[in-house]
Enzyme design. Structure first.
Site, PDB file in Angstrom:
ATOM      1  N   TYR A   1      11.706  -6.168  16.849  1.00  0.00           N
ATOM      2  CA  TYR A   1      11.920  -5.944  15.406  1.00  0.00           C
ATOM      3  C   TYR A   1      13.220  -6.620  14.943  1.00  0.00           C
ATOM      4  O   TYR A   1      13.254  -7.313  13.912  1.00  0.00           O
ATOM      5  CB  TYR A   1      11.960  -4.445  15.156  1.00  0.00           C
ATOM      6  CG  TYR A   1      12.074  -4.027  13.706  1.00  0.00           C
ATOM      7  CD1 TYR A   1      10.984  -4.103  12.844  1.00  0.00           C
ATOM      8  CD2 TYR A   1      13.275  -3.531  13.197  1.00  0.00           C
ATOM      9  CE1 TYR A   1      11.089  -3.698  11.519  1.00  0.00           C
ATOM     10  CE2 TYR A   1      13.385  -3.119  11.884  1.00  0.00           C
ATOM     11  CZ  TYR A   1      12.291  -3.205  11.040  1.00  0.00           C
ATOM     12  OH  TYR A   1      12.398  -2.811   9.727  1.00  0.00           O
TER      13      TYR A   1
ATOM     14  N   SER B   1       0.806  -1.234   0.000  1.00  0.00           N
ATOM     15  CA  SER B   1       0.000   0.000   0.000  1.00  0.00           C
ATOM     16  C   SER B   1       0.830   1.270   0.000  1.00  0.00           C
ATOM     17  O   SER B   1       0.364   2.313  -0.450  1.00  0.00           O
ATOM     18  CB  SER B   1      -0.944   0.011   1.200  1.00  0.00           C
ATOM     19  OG  SER B   1      -0.213   0.023   2.405  1.00  0.00           O
TER      20      SER B   1
ATOM     21  N   THR C   1      21.964 -12.056   1.808  1.00  0.00           N
ATOM     22  CA  THR C   1      21.328 -10.834   2.308  1.00  0.00           C
ATOM     23  C   THR C   1      22.101  -9.654   1.727  1.00  0.00           C
ATOM     24  O   THR C   1      23.287  -9.475   2.019  1.00  0.00           O
ATOM     25  CB  THR C   1      21.369 -10.791   3.852  1.00  0.00           C
ATOM     26  OG1 THR C   1      20.613 -11.896   4.346  1.00  0.00           O
ATOM     27  CG2 THR C   1      20.766  -9.501   4.380  1.00  0.00           C
TER      28      THR C   1
ATOM     29  N   ASN D   1       7.406  -8.173   1.967  1.00  0.00           N
ATOM     30  CA  ASN D   1       7.804  -6.818   2.354  1.00  0.00           C
ATOM     31  C   ASN D   1       7.056  -6.299   3.587  1.00  0.00           C
ATOM     32  O   ASN D   1       7.549  -5.404   4.268  1.00  0.00           O
ATOM     33  CB  ASN D   1       7.554  -5.888   1.156  1.00  0.00           C
ATOM     34  CG  ASN D   1       7.576  -4.430   1.554  1.00  0.00           C
ATOM     35  OD1 ASN D   1       8.638  -3.845   1.740  1.00  0.00           O
ATOM     36  ND2 ASN D   1       6.396  -3.822   1.726  1.00  0.00           N
TER      37      ASN D   1
ATOM     38  N   LYS E   1      13.642  -9.618  12.204  1.00  0.00           N
ATOM     39  CA  LYS E   1      14.411  -9.438  10.967  1.00  0.00           C
ATOM     40  C   LYS E   1      15.607 -10.393  10.904  1.00  0.00           C
ATOM     41  O   LYS E   1      15.998 -10.839   9.818  1.00  0.00           O
ATOM     42  CB  LYS E   1      14.868  -7.979  10.847  1.00  0.00           C
ATOM     43  CG  LYS E   1      13.704  -6.984  10.659  1.00  0.00           C
ATOM     44  CD  LYS E   1      12.887  -7.281   9.407  1.00  0.00           C
ATOM     45  CE  LYS E   1      11.869  -6.203   9.090  1.00  0.00           C
ATOM     46  NZ  LYS E   1      11.090  -6.501   7.878  1.00  0.00           N
TER      47      LYS E   1
HETATM   48  N1  LIG Z   1      11.939   2.398   6.091  1.00  0.00           N
HETATM   49  C1  LIG Z   1      13.070   1.884   6.528  1.00  0.00           C
HETATM   50  O1  LIG Z   1      14.016   2.610   6.881  1.00  0.00           O
HETATM   51  C2  LIG Z   1      13.249   0.392   6.579  1.00  0.00           C
HETATM   52  C3  LIG Z   1      14.498  -0.098   6.965  1.00  0.00           C
HETATM   53  C4  LIG Z   1      14.714  -1.454   7.013  1.00  0.00           C
HETATM   54  C5  LIG Z   1      13.695  -2.337   6.694  1.00  0.00           C
HETATM   55  N2  LIG Z   1      12.477  -1.844   6.337  1.00  0.00           N
HETATM   56  C6  LIG Z   1      11.437  -2.827   6.037  1.00  0.00           C
HETATM   57  O2  LIG Z   1      10.870  -2.553   4.773  1.00  0.00           O
HETATM   58  C7  LIG Z   1       9.537  -3.039   4.729  1.00  0.00           C
HETATM   59  C8  LIG Z   1       8.633  -1.930   4.218  1.00  0.00           C
HETATM   60  O3  LIG Z   1       8.694  -0.867   5.139  1.00  0.00           O
HETATM   61  P1  LIG Z   1       8.332   0.659   4.783  1.00  0.00           P
HETATM   62  O4  LIG Z   1       9.458   1.485   5.258  1.00  0.00           O
HETATM   63  O5  LIG Z   1       7.853   0.751   3.407  1.00  0.00           O
HETATM   64  O6  LIG Z   1       7.172   0.863   5.872  1.00  0.00           O
HETATM   65  P2  LIG Z   1       5.670   1.307   5.757  1.00  0.00           P
HETATM   66  O7  LIG Z   1       5.185   1.356   7.162  1.00  0.00           O
HETATM   67  O8  LIG Z   1       5.543   2.501   4.889  1.00  0.00           O
HETATM   68  O9  LIG Z   1       5.011   0.070   4.993  1.00  0.00           O
HETATM   69  C9  LIG Z   1       4.783  -1.157   5.612  1.00  0.00           C
HETATM   70  C10 LIG Z   1       3.758  -1.912   4.817  1.00  0.00           C
HETATM   71  O10 LIG Z   1       3.448  -3.140   5.472  1.00  0.00           O
HETATM   72  C11 LIG Z   1       2.037  -3.261   5.569  1.00  0.00           C
HETATM   73  N3  LIG Z   1       1.621  -4.113   6.671  1.00  0.00           N
HETATM   74  C12 LIG Z   1       1.762  -3.883   7.993  1.00  0.00           C
HETATM   75  N4  LIG Z   1       1.201  -4.876   8.685  1.00  0.00           N
HETATM   76  C13 LIG Z   1       0.707  -5.763   7.786  1.00  0.00           C
HETATM   77  C14 LIG Z   1       0.013  -6.993   7.884  1.00  0.00           C
HETATM   78  N5  LIG Z   1      -0.292  -7.532   9.066  1.00  0.00           N
HETATM   79  N6  LIG Z   1      -0.333  -7.627   6.740  1.00  0.00           N
HETATM   80  C15 LIG Z   1      -0.044  -7.089   5.535  1.00  0.00           C
HETATM   81  N7  LIG Z   1       0.609  -5.924   5.377  1.00  0.00           N
HETATM   82  C16 LIG Z   1       0.974  -5.280   6.499  1.00  0.00           C
HETATM   83  C17 LIG Z   1       1.565  -1.837   5.725  1.00  0.00           C
HETATM   84  O11 LIG Z   1       0.196  -1.711   5.442  1.00  0.00           O
HETATM   85  C18 LIG Z   1       2.445  -1.121   4.715  1.00  0.00           C
HETATM   86  O12 LIG Z   1       1.954  -1.267   3.423  1.00  0.00           O
HETATM   87  C19 LIG Z   1       9.212  -3.503   6.140  1.00  0.00           C
HETATM   88  O13 LIG Z   1       9.360  -4.901   6.239  1.00  0.00           O
HETATM   89  C20 LIG Z   1      10.261  -2.811   6.980  1.00  0.00           C
HETATM   90  O14 LIG Z   1      10.526  -3.508   8.183  1.00  0.00           O
HETATM   91  C21 LIG Z   1      12.225  -0.498   6.269  1.00  0.00           C
END
Ligand SMILES: NC(=O)c1ccc[n+]([C@@H]2O[C@H](COP(=O)([O-])OP(=O)(O)OC[C@H]3O[C@@H](n4cnc5c(N)ncnc54)[C@H](O)[C@@H]3O)[C@@H](O)[C@H]2O)c1
Length: 242
Positions: free
Chosen positions: A150, A14, A233, A85, A154
């Site tokens: 978290y 989303s 990774t 994701n 991960k």
């Molecule tokens: N933004 C960062 O700096 C960062 C760093 C490392 C890892 N990540 C990882 O990247 C991925 C995406 O993160 P982002 O930064 O886009 O965050 P975000 O919060 O913008 O997006 C997270 C997405 O996961 C969805 N989600 C949450 N719970 C859910 C569920 N139970 N079922 C289905 N969907 C669900 C949300 O609706 C959203 O679309 C995540 O796994 C996050 O841990 C992000």
């Protein structure tokens, strides 16, 4: 058009990284299934991608995952590429961490990836081709104060990645992870300005990451170019953790 006609599922599509990944796959010809917690949010992303479909799915719920993946297969065909994701944070210090803070983060981030991967395994094995890309984090490699739940989720995802790679490699299925550093999305929007400044100062590339930086790595690992890469990774953090 590296993914012409390939059936791709992106969870958490989303917003943020998931939306960018879904859009990029669509731009390269894939048939994209956008999964999000609400149908309206999934539809918002799917509407940006020709031929994409939207599905509501809480990835931590096994009944929902099974139903949605059956529906995706009926609508688009056997899933060939899965991007796990979806992710959440519930940051707090260990002493204050509630059972539910732990359980929810592990349920979405780790159990969710397990459930979705299990749902596509049979189809990929039969087809003797498949790609699973898990979005982990540098926090899963190095840990972080205030993020025990978290970081554990991960780090677990990295173990899952290696195990799936070993189990399915003989069937032509690869499984890899991308470990983002600090990426500008809703997830990091509330972090203090000093923390952001520190990242910019410390990272050799001198900036925060964008969802596009992560999408580029995810698409590479899902592509034919990465056919001999599995169980890895790929850290995408601008050099922050060097
Ligand atoms: N933004 C960062 O700096 C960062 C760093 C490392 C890892 N990540 C990882 O990247 C991925 C995406 O993160 P982002 O930064 O886009 O965050 P975000 O919060 O913008 O997006 C997270 C997405 O996961 C969805 N989600 C949450 N719970 C859910 C569920 N139970 N079922 C289905 N969907 C669900 C949300 O609706 C959203 O679309 C995540 O796994 C996050 O841990 C992000």
């Amino acid at each position: 058009m590296r993914f012409e006609g390939r059936v791709v599922v992106v969870t958490g599509a989303s917003r943020g990284i998931g939306r960018e990944v879904a859009v990029r796959f669509g731009a390269e010809g894939a048939l994209v299934a956008c999964l999000a917690t609400t149908l309206a949010n999934a539809e918002a992303t799917a509407s940006l991608i020709p031929g994409a479909r939207a599905y509501a799915c809480d990835v931590g719920d096994s009944a929902q995952v099974e139903a949605v993946f059956s529906q995706v297969e009926a609508d688009l065909g056997v899933v060939q590429i899965l991007v796990n994701n979806a992710g959440v944070t519930r940051d707090t210090l260990l002493l204050r961490m509630k059972d539910d803070d732990w359980d929810r983060v592990l349920t979405v981030n780790l159990r969710g990836a397990f459930l979705c991967t299990r749902a596509v395994t049979k189809g990929m094995m039969k087809a003797r081709w498949g790609r699973v890309v898990n979005v982990t984090s540098i926090v899963g490699l190095g840990g972080a104060a205030g993020q025990a739940n978290y970081a554990a989720s991960k780090a677990g995802l990295i173990g899952l990645t290696k195990s799936v790679a070993k189990e399915l490699g003989a069937r032509g299925v690869t499984c890899n992870a991308v470990a983002p550093g600090f990426i500008e999305t809703d997830m990091t929007a509330d972090l203090p300005a000093e923390f952001r400044d520190q990242v910019v100062k410390t990272a050799p590339l001198g900036r925060l990451g964008t969802p596009g930086d992560i999408a580029g790595a995810v698409l590479f690992l899902a592509s034919e170019e990465a056919a001999y890469v599995t169980g890895q990774t790929l850290v995408v953090d601008g050099g922050l953790t060097l």
